[in-house]
Design a protein around this motif. Structure first.
Motif, mmCIF file in Angstrom:
data_model
loop_
_atom_site.group_PDB
_atom_site.id
_atom_site.type_symbol
_atom_site.label_atom_id
_atom_site.label_comp_id
_atom_site.label_asym_id
_atom_site.label_seq_id
_atom_site.Cartn_x
_atom_site.Cartn_y
_atom_site.Cartn_z
ATOM 1 N N LEU A 166 0.930 -1.104 0.003
ATOM 2 C CA LEU A 166 0.309 -0.339 0.122
ATOM 3 C C LEU A 166 0.919 1.000 -0.284
ATOM 4 N N TYR A 167 2.047 0.755 0.695
ATOM 5 C CA TYR A 167 2.608 2.297 1.089
ATOM 6 C C TYR A 167 3.502 2.344 -0.438
ATOM 7 N N GLU A 168 3.792 1.823 -1.167
ATOM 8 C CA GLU A 168 4.715 1.645 -3.154
ATOM 9 C C GLU A 168 3.207 2.380 -3.795
ATOM 10 N N GLU A 169 1.978 1.924 -3.604
ATOM 11 C CA GLU A 169 1.183 2.523 -4.378
ATOM 12 C C GLU A 169 0.014 4.216 -4.110
ATOM 13 N N ARG A 170 -0.037 4.301 -2.964
ATOM 14 C CA ARG A 170 -0.216 5.052 -2.711
ATOM 15 C C ARG A 170 0.083 6.283 -2.220
ATOM 16 N N VAL A 171 1.663 5.846 -1.983
ATOM 17 C CA VAL A 171 2.696 7.108 -1.617
ATOM 18 C C VAL A 171 4.254 6.916 -2.290
ATOM 19 N N GLY B 260 10.116 14.492 1.211
ATOM 20 C CA GLY B 260 9.590 14.488 0.032
ATOM 21 C C GLY B 260 8.360 14.066 0.374
ATOM 22 N N MET B 261 7.997 12.666 1.599
ATOM 23 C CA MET B 261 6.849 11.992 1.732
ATOM 24 C C MET B 261 5.970 12.529 2.355
ATOM 25 N N PRO C 180 3.544 7.249 -7.016
ATOM 26 C CA PRO C 180 3.462 8.199 -6.832
ATOM 27 C C PRO C 180 3.542 9.522 -6.989
ATOM 28 N N TYR C 181 4.693 9.571 -5.939
ATOM 29 C CA TYR C 181 5.688 10.596 -6.123
ATOM 30 C C TYR C 181 7.397 10.765 -6.543
ATOM 31 N N GLY C 182 7.210 9.365 -6.810
ATOM 32 C CA GLY C 182 8.687 9.043 -7.114
ATOM 33 C C GLY C 182 9.826 9.594 -5.941
ATOM 34 N N LEU C 183 9.348 8.722 -4.748
ATOM 35 C CA LEU C 183 9.509 9.496 -3.879
ATOM 36 C C LEU C 183 11.415 8.445 -3.680
ATOM 37 N N ASP C 184 12.201 8.106 -3.557
ATOM 38 C CA ASP C 184 13.505 8.001 -3.032
ATOM 39 C C ASP C 184 13.227 7.125 -1.356
ATOM 40 N N PHE C 185 12.440 6.959 -0.548
ATOM 41 C CA PHE C 185 12.162 6.237 0.259
ATOM 42 C C PHE C 185 11.596 4.981 0.710
ATOM 43 N N HIS C 186 12.328 3.685 0.331
ATOM 44 C CA HIS C 186 11.734 2.390 -0.134
ATOM 45 C C HIS C 186 11.872 1.833 1.511
#
Length: 381
Positions: A176-181, A270-271, A184-190
């Motif tokens: 869900l984190y990957e899909e919703r956060v 960014g998150m 969509p924002y291209g965040l470098d937080f994996h």
């Protein structure tokens, strides 16, 4: 030789660059770190320093990972999928064993369950897998009566929250984190670093305390069966070093939601920017009522594990109460054991992220964050 400071700051944020440069000048020659901040969805600070670091370098951020986990839970509360005041056992029936049947989701996120660890401890392989952690915790008797007190659930909070998410949605928290956060924002937080991104990962380096700092560490009372040792899984004979967790490819691949995340400072900031502000034309992830829930104080007082005064919101650390009292009421986020820090201050519109490669003394949010946060907050106002 003084290291070069890379990156940019917006007009009015020059003091932040000065503070960062002054700190780096006084550090070891091998210092690596990144600093990023947004104000009202606009990137205003983007700095990095180090012999081989770039803006895209990725670091193990330990418990700053919990911020991503709690954001997913907050989104599901906002959607009406989760109810903070519903009993955990209504989502996850097995959880009710050993006197845990009345504990609510709100109490679980506020570190009040007493499930800080296992008497028998976890193996390193188990700590990489949230499903396994959750399964093993079901039969554990809480270390205090659920709801009666609070203490930091360092290695279990993400797995417990994640299992509630999985039971309620049929999806993992990481999915869900990957899909919703993140995506969509291209965040470098994996929360689960793809193999293809591994070349950007910078292995965490252990703390290198001065002789004076080492004397402090040597004088810190510790025991093999304290709440703290159980919570940090150091009461078992096979316990490794702190850096081993972040430096494990298995941990990075699975992204356990308590302390297995990998991020850059851009990703962390960014998150939180996306959580509270319009970013690139997208509305804030969290609506006003959910923002208020995230930052509302839930557990305040003596933390039984940390043995110091602490404050937690809806899972998140109450950052203004715990670290930086000059921040606005309702600031929320999470720091990490290696020195990382990340948070949002909705009242000023500030979103902040900091990473460093070498673990900082004495642990938790690195001390230099105090000067950085103060400078960026002053500029934001």
């Amino acid at each position: 030789m003084t290291q070069e400071i890379h990156g940019t700051v917006a007009d009015g944020f020059e003091e932040v660059r000065e503070e960062f440069a002054a700190f780096v000048a006084g550090e070891r020659p091998d210092y690596e770190g990144q600093l990023c901040a947004y104000v009202h969805g606009r990137k205003v600070v983007d700095l990095w320093a180090g012999p081989e670091v770039t803006a895209g370098s990725l670091y193990g951020v330990f418990s700053s990972t919990k911020g991503a986990a709690y954001l997913v839970v907050a989104l599901l509360v906002q959607d009406g999928v989760l109810d903070p005041d519903r009993r955990v056992a209504e989502y996850w029936p097995e959880f009710g064993a050993e006197g845990k049947g009345e504990l609510t989701l709100r109490d679980l996120l506020a570190h009040r369950s007493g499930l800080i660890g296992l008497d028998a401890g976890f193996t390193e392989e188990e700590l990489a897998d949230d499903r396994v952690i959750a399964e093993r915790l079901v039969g554990q008797r809480p270390f205090w009566r659920p709801g009666a007190a609070f203490g930091y659930h360092a290695l279990t909070a993400g797995a417990l929250s994640g299992e509630v998410v999985r039971r309620a949605t049929g999806r993992t928290l990481q999915e869900l984190y990957e899909e919703r956060v993140r995506a969509p924002y291209g965040l470098d937080f994996h929360l689960g670093l793809p193999e293809s991104e591994e070349p950007r990962f910078r292995p965490v380096q252990p703390m290198a305390p001065t002789p004076e700092q080492q004397a402090v560490l040597d004088g810190t009372p510790a025991g093999p069966h304290t709440l703290a040792s159980i919570a940090f899984n150091t009461h078992v004979p096979w316990a490794g070093e702190l850096v081993d967790h972040a430096n494990s490819r298995l941990v990075r691949a699975k992204g356990p939601a308590s302390a297995g995340g990998v991020a850059s400072a851009r990703g962390l900031a960014g998150m939180y920017a996306a959580a509270i502000s319009e970013v690139d034309g997208r509305p804030p992830l969290l609506k006003p009522d959910t923002l208020a829930l995230a930052g509302q104080l839930h557990s305040v007082g003596h933390d039984l594990v940390a043995r110091v005064h602490r404050a937690f919101g809806f899972g998140f650390q109450a950052t203004g109460q715990v670290w930086y009292p000059f921040l606005g009421a309702g600031a929320f986020g999470h720091s990490g054991a290696g020195g990382s820090q990340a948070f949002a201050d909705p009242r000023s519109g500030l979103a902040y992220g900091y990473t460093r490669r070498r673990c900082a003394f004495p642990g938790g949010a690195a001390p230099e964050n105090e000067a950085f946060v103060r400078a960026v907050h002053r500029a934001a106002l």
